[in-house]
Design a protein around this motif. Structure first.
Motif, PDB file in Angstrom:
ATOM      1  N   LYS A  12       0.854  -1.188   0.000  1.00  0.00           N
ATOM      2  CA  LYS A  12       0.000   0.000   0.000  1.00  0.00           C
ATOM      3  C   LYS A  12       0.889   1.237   0.000  1.00  0.00           C
ATOM      4  CE  LYS A  12      -3.628  -2.370   2.464  1.00  0.00           C
ATOM      5  NZ  LYS A  12      -4.379  -2.537   3.674  1.00  0.00           N
ATOM      6  N   GLN A  13       0.471   2.229  -0.768  1.00  0.00           N
ATOM      7  CA  GLN A  13       1.225   3.479  -0.806  1.00  0.00           C
ATOM      8  C   GLN A  13       0.566   4.455   0.151  1.00  0.00           C
ATOM      9  OE1 GLN A  13       1.981   4.929  -4.700  1.00  0.00           O
ATOM     10  NE2 GLN A  13       3.311   6.564  -3.992  1.00  0.00           N
ATOM     11  N   GLY A  14       1.384   5.000   1.033  1.00  0.00           N
ATOM     12  CA  GLY A  14       0.872   5.916   2.041  1.00  0.00           C
ATOM     13  C   GLY A  14       1.261   7.343   1.750  1.00  0.00           C
ATOM     14  N   THR A  15       1.283   8.110   2.799  1.00  0.00           N
ATOM     15  CA  THR A  15       1.599   9.527   2.723  1.00  0.00           C
ATOM     16  C   THR A  15       2.985   9.745   2.124  1.00  0.00           C
ATOM     17  OG1 THR A  15       0.316   9.774   4.743  1.00  0.00           O
ATOM     18  CG2 THR A  15       1.668  11.646   4.092  1.00  0.00           C
ATOM     19  N   TYR A  16       3.077  10.706   1.254  1.00  0.00           N
ATOM     20  CA  TYR A  16       4.333  11.098   0.621  1.00  0.00           C
ATOM     21  C   TYR A  16       5.001   9.954  -0.141  1.00  0.00           C
ATOM     22  CZ  TYR A  16       3.583  14.873   3.945  1.00  0.00           C
ATOM     23  OH  TYR A  16       3.031  15.890   4.666  1.00  0.00           O
ATOM     24  N   VAL A  21       4.366  -2.607   3.425  1.00  0.00           N
ATOM     25  CA  VAL A  21       4.229  -4.000   3.038  1.00  0.00           C
ATOM     26  C   VAL A  21       3.786  -4.766   4.276  1.00  0.00           C
ATOM     27  CG1 VAL A  21       5.403  -6.047   2.158  1.00  0.00           C
ATOM     28  CG2 VAL A  21       6.081  -3.784   1.351  1.00  0.00           C
ATOM     29  N   GLY A  22       2.692  -5.494   4.142  1.00  0.00           N
ATOM     30  CA  GLY A  22       2.207  -6.246   5.286  1.00  0.00           C
ATOM     31  C   GLY A  22       0.895  -6.921   4.979  1.00  0.00           C
ATOM     32  N   ALA A  98       4.381  -5.316 -12.307  1.00  0.00           N
ATOM     33  CA  ALA A  98       4.658  -3.876 -12.324  1.00  0.00           C
ATOM     34  C   ALA A  98       3.752  -3.169 -11.327  1.00  0.00           C
ATOM     35  CB  ALA A  98       4.422  -3.323 -13.722  1.00  0.00           C
ATOM     36  N   LYS A  99       4.181  -2.003 -10.923  1.00  0.00           N
ATOM     37  CA  LYS A  99       3.386  -1.177 -10.009  1.00  0.00           C
ATOM     38  C   LYS A  99       2.038  -0.894 -10.657  1.00  0.00           C
ATOM     39  CE  LYS A  99       3.230   3.487  -8.354  1.00  0.00           C
ATOM     40  NZ  LYS A  99       3.808   4.781  -8.512  1.00  0.00           N
ATOM     41  N   PRO A 100       0.948  -1.036  -9.870  1.00  0.00           N
ATOM     42  CA  PRO A 100      -0.392  -0.770 -10.443  1.00  0.00           C
ATOM     43  C   PRO A 100      -0.590   0.663 -10.845  1.00  0.00           C
ATOM     44  CG  PRO A 100      -0.528  -1.290  -8.096  1.00  0.00           C
ATOM     45  CD  PRO A 100       0.901  -1.418  -8.492  1.00  0.00           C
TER      46      PRO A 100
END
Length: 100
Positions: A12-16, A21-22, A98-100
């Protein structure tokens, strides 16, 4: 020995732009992270260490899967080796996605 966090895991991509990863789903929905950490204390630290060890071993595991997948060019799902190779190829594709 403490076990790593059970899967499935997600990125998951968070702030900034920071990546997390988890576990795809936390086992404490709706609870504050600080409260959860206070209750689990050292258990969480040991589990995070186990998670880090698993992540650190990932390149070696990927190489092993690639070696297994490359042992034959035939896709024969009817044999045990063919089934294992298909599973390895699926995991390799997931690891190299690849990154979504």
């Amino acid at each position: 020995m403490t076990q790593h966090t059970p899967g499935p895991w997600a990125i998951k991509q968070g702030t900034y732009g920071a990546l997390r990863v988890g576990p795809a789903k936390l086992d404490h929905p709706g609870r504050e992270a600080a409260q959860y950490a206070a209750e689990r204390g050292q258990d969480m630290l040991a589990q995070r260490w186990a998670n880090a060890q698993l992540i650190a071993a990932a390149p070696d595991m990927l190489a092993a899967l690639q070696a297994i997948a490359a042992t034959s060019t035939e896709d024969d799902a009817e044999t045990a080796l063919g089934s294992i190779q298909m599973i390895c190829r699926d995991i390799i594709a997931k690891a190299k996605a690849a990154k979504p």
